[in-house]
Design an enzyme around this catalytic site. Structure first.
Site, PDB file in Angstrom:
ATOM      1  N   GLU A  41       0.796  -1.242   0.072  1.00 38.02           N
ATOM      2  CA  GLU A  41       0.008   0.089   0.178  1.00 38.02           C
ATOM      3  C   GLU A  41       0.832   1.236   0.204  1.00 38.02           C
ATOM      4  O   GLU A  41       1.394   1.472   0.890  1.00 38.02           O
ATOM      5  CB  GLU A  41      -0.997  -0.051   1.191  1.00 38.02           C
ATOM      6  CG  GLU A  41      -1.689   1.445   1.472  1.00 38.02           C
ATOM      7  CD  GLU A  41      -2.538   1.834   0.405  1.00 38.02           C
ATOM      8  OE1 GLU A  41      -2.329   2.841  -0.197  1.00 38.02           O
ATOM      9  OE2 GLU A  41      -3.411   0.963  -0.039  1.00 38.02           O
ATOM     10  N   GLN A  49     -14.207   6.436   3.974  1.00 40.65           N
ATOM     11  CA  GLN A  49     -14.788   7.249   2.833  1.00 40.65           C
ATOM     12  C   GLN A  49     -16.187   7.700   2.997  1.00 40.65           C
ATOM     13  O   GLN A  49     -16.869   8.600   2.521  1.00 40.65           O
ATOM     14  CB  GLN A  49     -14.779   6.584   1.524  1.00 40.65           C
ATOM     15  CG  GLN A  49     -13.118   6.389   1.186  1.00 40.65           C
ATOM     16  CD  GLN A  49     -12.860   5.959  -0.047  1.00 40.65           C
ATOM     17  OE1 GLN A  49     -13.820   5.828  -1.040  1.00 40.65           O
ATOM     18  NE2 GLN A  49     -11.606   4.920  -0.275  1.00 40.65           N
ATOM     19  N   CYS A 167     -20.291   3.230  -3.528  1.00 37.32           N
ATOM     20  CA  CYS A 167     -21.540   3.455  -2.803  1.00 37.32           C
ATOM     21  C   CYS A 167     -22.417   4.319  -3.803  1.00 37.32           C
ATOM     22  O   CYS A 167     -22.353   5.573  -3.974  1.00 37.32           O
ATOM     23  CB  CYS A 167     -21.127   4.749  -1.839  1.00 37.32           C
ATOM     24  SG  CYS A 167     -22.416   5.043  -0.623  1.00 37.32           S
ATOM     25  N   ASP A 304     -13.979  -3.203  -3.733  1.00 40.52           N
ATOM     26  CA  ASP A 304     -14.594  -2.397  -5.018  1.00 40.52           C
ATOM     27  C   ASP A 304     -13.994  -3.064  -6.457  1.00 40.52           C
ATOM     28  O   ASP A 304     -14.528  -2.858  -7.482  1.00 40.52           O
ATOM     29  CB  ASP A 304     -13.802  -0.841  -5.025  1.00 40.52           C
ATOM     30  CG  ASP A 304     -14.761  -0.246  -3.759  1.00 40.52           C
ATOM     31  OD1 ASP A 304     -15.726  -0.743  -3.253  1.00 40.52           O
ATOM     32  OD2 ASP A 304     -14.544   0.843  -3.621  1.00 40.52           O
ATOM     33  N   LYS A 312     -20.698  -1.700  -4.659  1.00 37.91           N
ATOM     34  CA  LYS A 312     -19.354  -1.546  -4.257  1.00 37.91           C
ATOM     35  C   LYS A 312     -19.454  -0.647  -2.938  1.00 37.91           C
ATOM     36  O   LYS A 312     -19.722   0.372  -3.093  1.00 37.91           O
ATOM     37  CB  LYS A 312     -18.541  -0.861  -4.968  1.00 37.91           C
ATOM     38  CG  LYS A 312     -18.393  -1.786  -6.400  1.00 37.91           C
ATOM     39  CD  LYS A 312     -17.458  -1.056  -7.312  1.00 37.91           C
ATOM     40  CE  LYS A 312     -17.337  -1.974  -8.600  1.00 37.91           C
ATOM     41  NZ  LYS A 312     -16.946  -3.651  -8.600  1.00 37.91           N
ATOM     42  N   THR A 313     -19.640  -1.402  -1.555  1.00 41.61           N
ATOM     43  CA  THR A 313     -19.848  -0.612  -0.349  1.00 41.61           C
ATOM     44  C   THR A 313     -18.906  -1.274   0.517  1.00 41.61           C
ATOM     45  O   THR A 313     -18.520  -2.362   0.625  1.00 41.61           O
ATOM     46  CB  THR A 313     -21.185  -0.660   0.031  1.00 41.61           C
ATOM     47  OG1 THR A 313     -21.328  -1.924   0.648  1.00 41.61           O
ATOM     48  CG2 THR A 313     -22.226  -0.218  -0.700  1.00 41.61           C
ATOM     49  N   ALA A 315     -19.859  -2.093   3.525  1.00 38.00           N
ATOM     50  CA  ALA A 315     -20.863  -3.090   4.411  1.00 38.00           C
ATOM     51  C   ALA A 315     -20.629  -4.413   3.555  1.00 38.00           C
ATOM     52  O   ALA A 315     -20.616  -5.454   4.207  1.00 38.00           O
ATOM     53  CB  ALA A 315     -22.351  -2.660   3.967  1.00 38.00           C
ATOM     54  N   CYS A 347     -26.570   0.404   1.759  1.00 38.46           N
ATOM     55  CA  CYS A 347     -26.377   1.631   1.400  1.00 38.46           C
ATOM     56  C   CYS A 347     -27.208   2.379   2.365  1.00 38.46           C
ATOM     57  O   CYS A 347     -28.339   2.631   2.225  1.00 38.46           O
ATOM     58  CB  CYS A 347     -26.755   1.718  -0.030  1.00 38.46           C
ATOM     59  SG  CYS A 347     -26.104   3.167  -0.661  1.00 38.46           S
TER      60      CYS A 347
END
Length: 404
Positions: A41, A49, A167, A304, A312-313, A315, A347
């Site tokens: 990373e 986010q 999201c 994602d 794409k979340t 959660a 969401c």
């Protein structure tokens, strides 16, 4: 003096990406006793986010969404501060941007997606000037609130691109927060709000589609379905909106524009051997149940970057990570992958300053509520407090520690 050795080039588990998915998986693997984990990373900052919508709506400070990457890396995980540049799943290697070659026993791909600001002609140049902002960039979310706060009359335009975005509710949420603010200030009647959405409905799940249609009606928002912003002239404050059903293009003059950029997989993956040929945006192939790559079972894909038929979340990642970890551990022990992800995603749809619906559903778009006895299909104040205060705590103290 201690003898310094170079970081080893082989790791039992190599994780690409130190965002939500990468850190959650790393923490869970460490708790399960896996010793040799490396995490690739390059960024020194870790962002929560989901809070950026509330920053743009004037309901949270940006700093609440920020941690240093060093703070969230689980103890015992080797952090390689480099960017991945290529993957060779046959040789089981990942090459970094500096040319270092790392080999792995198991690979977890979680680099997230890329925001394609150049995907709409004129958007990259206009961003941050001429009344144009986007909550999809942390430095611009405070500007969104500034523009909303200062607006008294004119046209406010909120757009969403076609294709999967992270999201999926965020492009709408900021429109509702802005409208609620203007209503409270008594200026809503002087502002024309246009919401441009690429899908034929406001939300894929009918119960939430009905609720959001009613929310938009309440604020007097003009909703353009099956439409998209196809180009932008920032200096003239003009956006071209194309209706995909009729093919007609309309030039709309705006005073405020909140734009969401098209999104795609990182180029090195999109152009590589792991990309799903069925994904026009280069997302990586992933078995929708086991989250393994269909051709290379030692490669796990989540978050994602995965080409899965769900939103794409964060959660979704919360439910994907335990499946990846269970199946990865099974593989290390020579056992079959038995854990399954069923497409759960959620969401939180903020519809007013202190009101929220919680849309939770699976691959089949069936509502899958996780909080018993509470009807999350109706706007609720307690749900808003959950989003603002509860979920960030759950994220930093639970998910990223491998506990939730």
């Amino acid at each position: 003096m201690a003898h310094v050795t170079a970081a080893p080039s082989h790791h039992q588990v190599l994780i690409v990406g130190g965002g939500t998915a990468g850190i959650t998986v790393a923490a869970r693997l460490r708790r399960a006793g896996v010793r040799d984990i490396a995490l690739l990373e390059p960024s020194e900052t870790h962002w929560y986010q989901p809070l950026w919508t509330l920053v743009g709506g004037g309901q949270a400070p940006l700093r609440a969404s920020l941690r240093t990457e060093a703070e969230v890396i689980p103890p015992g995980v080797r952090w390689l501060r480099e960017r991945a540049a290529a993957v060779d799943p046959t040789a089981r290697t990942v090459t970094t941007a500096t040319g270092r070659v790392l080999s792995y026993g198991r690979l977890v791909l979680a680099p997230g997606l890329e925001l394609d600001w150049d995907g709409v002609p004129g958007l990259a140049e206009a961003l941050g000037h001429h009344g144009v902002s986007s909550n999809y960039r942390p430095d611009l979310a405070p500007l969104t609130w500034d523009l909303i706060r200062r607006m008294r009359r004119g046209t406010a335009l909120f757009t969403m691109p076609s294709g999967p975005v992270k999201c999926g509710g965020a492009p709408q949420k900021i429109a509702y927060l802005a409208a609620d603010h203007w209503r409270k200030r008594g200026v809503l009647d002087s502002i024309r709000i246009v919401l441009v959405l690429p899908e034929p409905a406001m939300f894929k799940v009918p119960v939430f589609d009905r609720a959001l249609t009613e929310t938009a009606r309440r604020y007097g928002i003009e909703v353009r379905l099956s439409s998209e912003m196809t180009s932008l002239d920032g200096a003239a404050r003009e956006a071209v909106i194309t209706d995909h059903t009729t093919g007609e293009a309309e030039t709309l003059r705006y005073d405020l524009l909140h734009a969401v950029p098209p999104q795609r997989a990182p180029r090195w993956l999109a152009d590589g051997p792991l990309a799903d040929p069925n994904s026009p945006h280069g997302y990586v192939a992933s078995d929708r149940g086991t989250l393994q790559h269909p051709e290379f079972p030692e490669v796990f894909v989540l978050g994602d970057v995965a080409h899965l038929p769900t939103s794409k979340t964060g959660a979704a990642i919360r439910k994907q990570a335990p499946v990846v970890v269970t199946n990865l551990l099974a593989g290390l022990r020579g056992r079959p992958a038995t854990a399954r992800y069923h497409g759960y995603t959620s969401c939180p749809l903020v519809t007013a300053r202190h009101k929220m619906l919680l849309a939770e559903f699976d691959y089949d778009l069936r509502p899958t509520p996780s909080i018993p006895f509470i009807d999350t299909t109706r706007e609720r104040t307690d749900m808003w407090f959950l989003k603002r205060y509860g979920l960030p705590q759950l994220y930093f103290k639970g998910m990223l520690k491998g506990l939730a």
